[in-house]
Design an enzyme around this catalytic site. Structure first.
Site, short mmCIF file in Angstrom:
data_model
loop_
_atom_site.label_atom_id
_atom_site.label_comp_id
_atom_site.label_asym_id
_atom_site.label_seq_id
_atom_site.Cartn_x
_atom_site.Cartn_y
_atom_site.Cartn_z
N ASP A 176 25.89 20.09 27.49
CA ASP A 176 26.90 21.13 27.47
C ASP A 176 28.09 20.46 26.79
OD1 ASP A 176 29.21 22.70 28.09
OD2 ASP A 176 27.97 23.77 29.53
N HIS A 177 28.35 20.82 25.54
CA HIS A 177 29.30 19.99 24.77
C HIS A 177 30.71 20.05 25.34
CE1 HIS A 177 29.84 23.79 22.61
NE2 HIS A 177 31.00 23.33 22.21
N HIS A 239 29.56 26.71 29.94
CA HIS A 239 30.80 25.94 29.75
C HIS A 239 31.82 26.20 30.87
CE1 HIS A 239 28.85 25.43 26.02
NE2 HIS A 239 29.25 26.55 25.46
#
Ligand SMILES: NC(=O)c1ccc[n+]([C@@H]2O[C@H](COP(=O)([O-])OP(=O)(O)OC[C@H]3O[C@@H](n4cnc5c(N)ncnc54)[C@H](OP(=O)(O)O)[C@@H]3O)[C@@H](O)[C@H]2O)c1
Length: 485
Positions: A176-177, A239
């Site tokens: 999950d950047h 996110h």
């Protein structure tokens, strides 16, 4: 002195956009910094019949920084294998190349498989890696996967089951950047390394927490995907939920991956499953129309979008955690496309003084703002005295923002997360339990919305902060969004 890591990267979807735009430049940064040096190789695989040389030229095109010599030496470690992941025979050639490169670069069996392709193919790849014996018996085998991880709980579970037949949970790294962003990783440090903040980080002192992930762009060329997703699945399930966990997890006994993930899993387990009636009062959806000047098209007029689409490009809502520390503290979340500016920020709104000590004037809520992007830093807004002889209260703001030189030192999220995967550090990756909890949360909202398919879309103008109802979510309780766009 940075320690070199011995790793063989196998990138499925090696000819794709994610690989070229994000992964190869991130690996190059690790190379420039010494985390990768001599004992590594990268195999890109996809169906198109490229040569090693053609592949290397494409990788090179996406690299900046470093010297020409550094870039050329780096891409010599890149190899291409044409491969259809559904064809068992192709894995034989891939295994041969893996074994050859492992020996050539003395990698000692450390393998990192990256699935940079459609999730529908993850299970096939994982099965073949096991059945065709591509897993190393010497070093480690790790798997990195990308979002979208399912489109609801059931499909996410199926995907998870398809993978865990081959890889144990501690070998799976779900990117999950947002968890790779500097200020998101900074949250636990701000919370726990300042005892005075740690002491007030609870329902006694915090009134509400606001999380905004605003995008200024529209759906661009991702229309086909977005019609199957919408903002709730695309941004909230992953996110925003991960950011909530970072803000809310109880103090771990030790700042180590396992302890952090255990603490976060308490937050995910405490997510509510709202009834349709609760969804109606706690969540708002929106879809962008044209901007005021009529220059930007409405979502329904974008490429690959149904003219009557009811897909939401905006979501705002209230998340109530069922944890004693957070009882009665709403986490307000908001995300949308075509908002005025691209911005990710968190506003921790503390309770206002209600003691009547300053009878003439009510102090307002102190706020700690965590700026995630485009600026990175923190701001604190406190009440103080107006300068001079007056005894009126006014806000005093102090700000710590990274300057341009500091920003340059901030690694890209993919660089950071790839290194953490190479090091086997799981603390900044999404875990299955968390994913399951956040899908249950999101599924309840989707299902309530599905029962009310008629929506007044488009209901916000491009370039504004979303529908009016998003403001009313807060104003009806006497609160307001700190960030006004
Ligand atoms: N791009 C991003 O910034 C981004 C960000 C977050 C998540 N993601 C996710 O990451 C994944 C990849 O995205 P992308 O944008 O890189 O997509 P993409 O550019 O379409 O790349 C897909 C890759 O899969 C390969 N491929 C497709 N079918 C194959 C098969 N049967 N066998 C072997 N290779 C096959 C394609 O190459 P061939 O056609 O040559 O086979 C290509 O290399 C998607 O799930 C996406 O949602 C992407």
């Amino acid at each position: 002195m940075v320690k070199e890591n011995n790793t063989l990267f196998v990138i499925f979807g090696g000819s794709g956009d994610l690989a070229h735009r994000k992964l190869y430049p991130a690996l190059f940064q690790l190379y420039l910094k010494g985390s990768l040096n001599e004992h590594f190789a990268v195999i890109g695989t996809a169906r198109r019949p490229w040569s090693h040389e053609f592949f290397r030229a494409g990788v090179l095109e996406n690299l900046s920084d470093g010297t020409v010599e550094q870039r050329e030496t780096f891409v010599e470690h890149f190899y291409y294998q044409s491969h259809d992941v559904k064809d068992s025979a192709h894995y034989v050639a891939l295994k041969r190349l893996i074994d050859e490169l492992d020996a050539k670069y003395q990698i000692n069996g450390n393998r990192l498989f990256y699935m940079a392709m459609a999730p529908a193919l993850f299970g096939t790849i994982a099965d073949h890696l096991r059945s065709e014996r591509l897993l190393s018996t010497g070093g480690y085998n790790r798997l990195i996967i990308e979002k979208p991880f399912g489109h609801d709980y059931e499909s996410a579970l199926a995907l998870n089951n398809a993978i865990v037949g081959t890889f144990d949970q501690d070998q799976v790294f779900r990117i999950d950047h947002y968890l790779g962003k500097e200020m998101v990783q900074n949250i636990p440090f701000i919370r726990f390394a300042n005892p005075f903040l740690d002491a007030v980080w609870n329902r006694d002192y915090i009134d509400n927490i606001q999380i905004t992930l605003a995008e200024s762009l529209g759906v661009e060329e991702r229309g086909g995907y977005y019609e199957t997703a919408g903002a709730l699945r695309d941004m909230v399930q992953n996110h925003i939920m991960q950011i909530i966990a970072m803000l809310a997890f109880p103090r771990p006994t030790k700042y180590a991956d396992q302890e952090i993930n255990q603490a976060k899993s308490q937050v995910f387990a405490s997510l509510p499953v709202y009834t349709p009636a609760e969804v109606a009062t706690k969540f708002v959806r929106g879809q962008y129309g044209q901007d005021i000047a009529g220059k930007q098209v409405a979502y329904r007029d974008e490429d690959k979008i149904e003219p009557t689409s009811t897909v939401e490009t905006f979501v705002a809502g209230e998340v109530d955690l069922n944890l004693p520390q957070w009882q009665g503290v709403p986490f307000y979340v908001r995300t949308g496309k075509r908002l005025p500016t691209k911005k990710t920020r968190i506003d921790v709104v503390f309770k206002a003084d209600t003691s009547q000590l300053f009878a003439a004037q009510q102090p307002v809520n102190p706020v700690l703002t965590i700026q995630v992007e485009p600026e990175s830093g923190i701001e604190l807004t406190l009440n103080g005295k107006e300068i001079g002889t007056s005894s009126l209260i006014e806000p005093h703001q102090s700000q710590y923002l990274l300057n341009a030189d500091q920003q340059k030192q901030v690694p890209d999220a993919y660089e950071r997360l790839l290194l953490e995967a190479v090091l086997g550090k799981q603390g900044n990756f999404a875990q299955w339990e968390g994913m399951a909890g956040s899908w249950h949360f999101v599924d309840a909202i989707r299902s309530a919305w599905a029962q009310e398919p008629t929506v007044d879309f488009p209901n916000y103008q491009s370039g504004t902060m979303g529908p009016k109802a998003a403001d009313e979510l807060l104003t009806k309780t006497g609160r307001h969004w700190i960030y006004q766009g």
